[in-house]
Design an enzyme around this catalytic site. Structure first.
Site, mmCIF file in Angstrom:
data_model
loop_
_atom_site.group_PDB
_atom_site.id
_atom_site.type_symbol
_atom_site.label_atom_id
_atom_site.label_comp_id
_atom_site.label_asym_id
_atom_site.label_seq_id
_atom_site.Cartn_x
_atom_site.Cartn_y
_atom_site.Cartn_z
ATOM 1 N N LYS A 178 24.387 -9.566 1.745
ATOM 2 C CA LYS A 178 25.847 -9.564 1.704
ATOM 3 C C LYS A 178 26.434 -8.764 2.858
ATOM 4 O O LYS A 178 27.643 -8.646 2.981
ATOM 5 C CB LYS A 178 26.328 -8.968 0.368
ATOM 6 C CG LYS A 178 26.108 -9.888 -0.823
ATOM 7 C CD LYS A 178 26.826 -9.319 -2.055
ATOM 8 C CE LYS A 178 25.964 -9.437 -3.310
ATOM 9 N NZ LYS A 178 25.905 -8.192 -4.070
ATOM 10 N N ARG A 211 0.801 -1.218 0.000
ATOM 11 C CA ARG A 211 0.000 0.000 0.000
ATOM 12 C C ARG A 211 0.830 1.262 0.000
ATOM 13 O O ARG A 211 0.658 2.141 -0.845
ATOM 14 C CB ARG A 211 -0.795 0.065 1.301
ATOM 15 C CG ARG A 211 -2.145 -0.406 1.227
ATOM 16 C CD ARG A 211 -2.584 -0.749 2.638
ATOM 17 N NE ARG A 211 -3.276 -2.000 2.602
ATOM 18 C CZ ARG A 211 -4.519 -2.116 2.186
ATOM 19 N NH1 ARG A 211 -5.208 -1.060 1.842
ATOM 20 N NH2 ARG A 211 -5.079 -3.288 2.125
ATOM 21 N N THR A 212 1.713 1.370 0.980
ATOM 22 C CA THR A 212 2.491 2.593 1.125
ATOM 23 C C THR A 212 3.385 2.783 -0.101
ATOM 24 O O THR A 212 3.498 3.879 -0.640
ATOM 25 C CB THR A 212 3.328 2.541 2.417
ATOM 26 O OG1 THR A 212 2.459 2.216 3.497
ATOM 27 C CG2 THR A 212 3.994 3.859 2.698
ATOM 28 N N ARG A 240 11.261 2.479 3.870
ATOM 29 C CA ARG A 240 10.555 1.663 4.863
ATOM 30 C C ARG A 240 11.568 0.647 5.373
ATOM 31 O O ARG A 240 12.247 -0.017 4.584
ATOM 32 C CB ARG A 240 9.362 0.964 4.197
ATOM 33 C CG ARG A 240 8.838 -0.278 4.920
ATOM 34 C CD ARG A 240 8.172 0.016 6.252
ATOM 35 N NE ARG A 240 6.970 0.810 6.117
ATOM 36 C CZ ARG A 240 5.738 0.304 6.166
ATOM 37 N NH1 ARG A 240 5.545 -0.962 6.350
ATOM 38 N NH2 ARG A 240 4.712 1.113 6.047
ATOM 39 N N HIS A 261 5.649 6.889 11.473
ATOM 40 C CA HIS A 261 5.155 6.753 10.119
ATOM 41 C C HIS A 261 4.459 8.074 9.809
ATOM 42 O O HIS A 261 3.241 8.148 9.742
ATOM 43 C CB HIS A 261 4.180 5.572 10.088
ATOM 44 C CG HIS A 261 3.814 5.108 8.720
ATOM 45 N ND1 HIS A 261 4.403 5.600 7.583
ATOM 46 C CD2 HIS A 261 2.915 4.193 8.297
ATOM 47 C CE1 HIS A 261 3.875 4.989 6.524
ATOM 48 N NE2 HIS A 261 2.967 4.142 6.937
#
Ligand SMILES: Nc1ncnc2c1ncn2[C@@H]1O[C@H](COP(=O)(O)OP(=O)(O)OP(=O)(O)O)[C@@H](O)[C@H]1O
Ligand SMILES: [Mg+2]
Ligand SMILES: [Zn+2]
Lengths: 152, 309
Positions: free
Chosen positions: B86, B57-58, B107, B135
Site C-alpha cells: 500500500k 534461518r535468521t 531484515r 549483518h
C-alpha cells in the site's frame, strides 16, 4: 595598482584556488546560469597558481555565500579559498572546511540505499577525509565515489 | 559494560572491548542455548520480528533465542509486507512495530534500512541483514565460533574464500577480524575479489591482507578456512560459473595439507562449495557455527534489553 585579467568587482565574492576543471561545477553549486544573474560573473579556467600549479577561479559580483554553498564547494574543491570583496578590496578571506558530518548536500550514490527510497530522511555522510573528500553514507556505509554528480 | 537500548546496526558501532564482552556473555548463554539450563530472564518481553525478505534461518534463530529466554515473539513480517504494497514507508512501519514490542529485529532488502529504523525507533533495533549491507549478528557468531574453537582470534591465519565482492558477510568479517589482530588472506577469482573499499578499510585498521586467486598454496598455513557462497547469478555465462565453482570447491583432497587444528566455516546455506565428505572430518565447524547463532543472539537480546541473567 594590481593587474587584473578580468574586470575588478566592487562588492562580491572571489572563489579562488578551485581544483582545475571544477569551475563549472562551482557555478552549478552557486546556481548560476546565463538567465538568472544581473551582475558580473567571471570564470577563469586553468590559470597559473603560485601555490598549486593550475587552478580555476570564479568571481561573482554582489553575492556572499551561505554555509551550505561553501560546504558544497569544499566537497568539489577542498583547497578553495573564499575572498569577500568590499569596495574593491579583499575584506575577508577564509579557506573552505568541511564539518565532520555532511547533511543534505549530496545524495548517496548507491541506488539501493534506503535514503534513495522515498523515506523521510535526509542523506547524511561522515567525512572521513577532507582532501580529497572521503564521504561515507551514515545509512548504507558506502563510500561516495562520484561526489560532483550527486550534489543536491 | 552497559548495552541497554543500544542498536545493533553495524559491527563498526562496537569497540573491540564491547565485542569481547558480548562474546563472553554469549559463552555464558551456552548452557541455556542448548537446553541444559532453563531461564525466564526475558519473561514479559516481546520481540518484533520484521522480515521484508525471506530468511528462514535468521528469523528462526532469533525466535529460538527469544524463546529460550522466555520472551514472546510476534512476527509482523506478513502485516508489513501487506502495508508496504500500500506504499507505507519503512519509517511508519517501524513506528507501528515499536508500539507492539520491546526490541525489533529487522531484515530488509535496502542498505541502510536498519540505521533508518534505529533512527525512528526508541526501542532497540537489531539488524538481521540489510540488502548487501551489514549483518552484524552473523559477524559476532563467526567471531564467537573462532574464539570457541581455537581459543583466540588474534594471530590466527584466516582465509576468506569465495564471493568476496558481493558476499554480505565477507566484508564485515574481514574488518572485525582485523580489529582482533587476525592475519587475513582473501582468495577469490579476480572478478569476485574483495572490493577496494573494504581492502582499504582493512589496511586503515592496521591489517595487511594477502590477495590471491589460488587456494592450493594457502591451505597449509591456515587456522580458519571461511567459505562464502559463489552465486550463479553473478555469472553471465554458466560455463564460467561451473569453472570457478569447481576450482574453489572444498573437499577432503584439498584439506590433505591442512593443519590438524584447521576449522572450516560457512554461513550456510551451502550449495556445493563444500563437499559433503568434509562434514565428517573434525575440520567441519559450520553446523556448530549455525548453532552459535543462538547463544550470541541470546546475549544480544538480554544486553540491549538491559537484563542480567
Ligand atoms: N576587486 C577585485 N575584483 C576581482 N577580483 C579580486 C579583487 N580583489 C582581489 N581579487 C582576487 O581575489 C583573490 C585573492 O586576492 P588576494 O589579494 O588576497 O591575493 P593572494 O594574496 O594571492 O591570495 P591567496 O594567498 O589566497 O592566493 C585573487 O585571485 C585576486 O585576483
Ligand atoms: Mg593567490
Ligand atoms: Zn547510502
Amino acid at each position: 595598482m594590481k593587474e587584473f585579467k578580468v574586470t575588478p568587482i566592487r562588492n562580491g565574492t572571489v572563489i579562488d584556488h578551485i581544483d582545475c576543471g571544477q569551475a563549472l561545477n562551482v557555478l552549478r553549486v552557486l546556481g548560476i546560469n546565463e538567465h538568472n544573474v544581473d551582475s558580473t560573473v567571471s570564470v577563469l579556467m586553468h590559470v597559473a597558481s603560485k601555490k598549486t600549479g593550475w587552478k580555476d577561479v570564479v568571481k561573482v559580483e554582489d553575492r556572499e555565500l551561505d554555509k551550505q554553498t561553501v560546504d558544497k564547494i569544499a566537497l568539489i574543491s577542498p583547497k578553495a579559498t573564499i575572498d569577500i570583496i568590499r569596495d574593491f578590496n579583499v575584506a575577508e578571506k577564509y579557506k573552505v572546511m568541511l564539518s565532520e558530518r555532511v547533511v543534505e548536500l549530496v545524495r548517496c550514490g548507491n541506488p539501493n540505499c534506503i535514503t534513495n527510497k522515498s523515506e523521510p530522511v535526509r542523506p547524511e555522510f561522515d567525512v572521513e577525509a577532507r582532501d580529497p573528500p572521503l564521504l561515507r553514507c551514515v545509512y548504507c556505509d558506502r563510500v561516495l565515489d562520484e561526489i560532483s554528480e550527486n550534489l543536491i | 559494560m552497559n548495552f541497554k537500548d543500544m542498536d545493533v546496526v553495524s559491527i563498526r558501532d562496537f569497540s573491540r572491548a564491547q565485542i569481547e564482552e558480548i562474546l563472553e556473555r554469549s559463552r555464558a548463554m551456552l548452557p541455556y542455548a542448548n537446553g541444559e539450563k532453563v531461564t525466564r530472564a526475558l519473561e514479559g518481553k516481546i520481540l518484533g520480528n520484521l522480515f521484508f525478505e525471506p530468511s528462514t534461518r535468521t528469523r528462526l534463530s532469533f525466535e529460538s533465542a527469544a524463546n529460550r529466554l522466555g520472551a514472546k515473539v510476534i512476527d509482523v513480517s506478513q502485516t508489513s509486507t501487506t502495508s508496504i504494497i500500500k506504499g507505507e514507508t519503512l519509517a511508519d512501519t517501524i513506528r507501528m512495530v515499536e508500539a507492539y514490542s520491546d526490541v525489533i529485529v529487522l531484515r530488509h532488502p535496502h542498505e541502510g534500512a536498519a540505521r533508518l529504523a534505529a533512527h525512528f525507533s526508541r526501542k532497540p533495533v537489531i539488524n538481521a541483514g540489510d540488502g548487501a549491507g551489514s549483518h552484524p549478528t552473523q559477524t559476532l557468531l563467526d567471531l564467537f565460533t573462532i574464539q570457541e574453537e581455537l581459543g583466540a582470534i588474534e594471530g590466527m591465519n584466516v582465509i576468506i574464500l569465495g564471493d568476496l565482492k558481493y558476499g554480505r558477510t565477507a566484508h564485515s568479517l574481514a574488518e572485525a577480524l582485523t580489529v582482533f589482530g587476525a592475519e587475513l588472506t582473501f582468495v577469490a577469482p579476480e572478478t569476485l575479489q574483495m572490493p577496494k573499499d573494504t581492502v582499504e578499510q582493512v589496511r586503515r585498521l592496521g591489517g595487511n591482507p594477502r590477495i590471491t586467486d589460488d587456494i592450493e598454496g594457502e591451505i597449509s598455513s591456515a587456522d580458519v578456512l571461511y567459505i562464502t557462497r559463489i552465486q550463479q547469478e553473478r555469472f553471465p555465462d554458466p560455463a564460467e560459473y561451473q569453472k570457478v565453482a569447481g576450482a574453489y570447491r572444498v573437499d577432503k583432497a584439498m584439506l590433505r595439507e591442512a593443519k590438524k587444528e584447521l576449522i572450516v566455516m560457512h554461513p550456510l546455506p551451502r550449495i556445493d562449495e563444500i563437499s559433503p565428505e568434509v562434514d565428517e572430518t573434525h575440520h567441519a565447524k559450520y553446523f556448530k557455527q549455525a548453532f552459535n547463532g543462538i547463544p550470541v543472539r541470546m546475549a544480544l537480546l538480554t544486553s540491549v534489553l538491559g537484563v542480567d541473567i
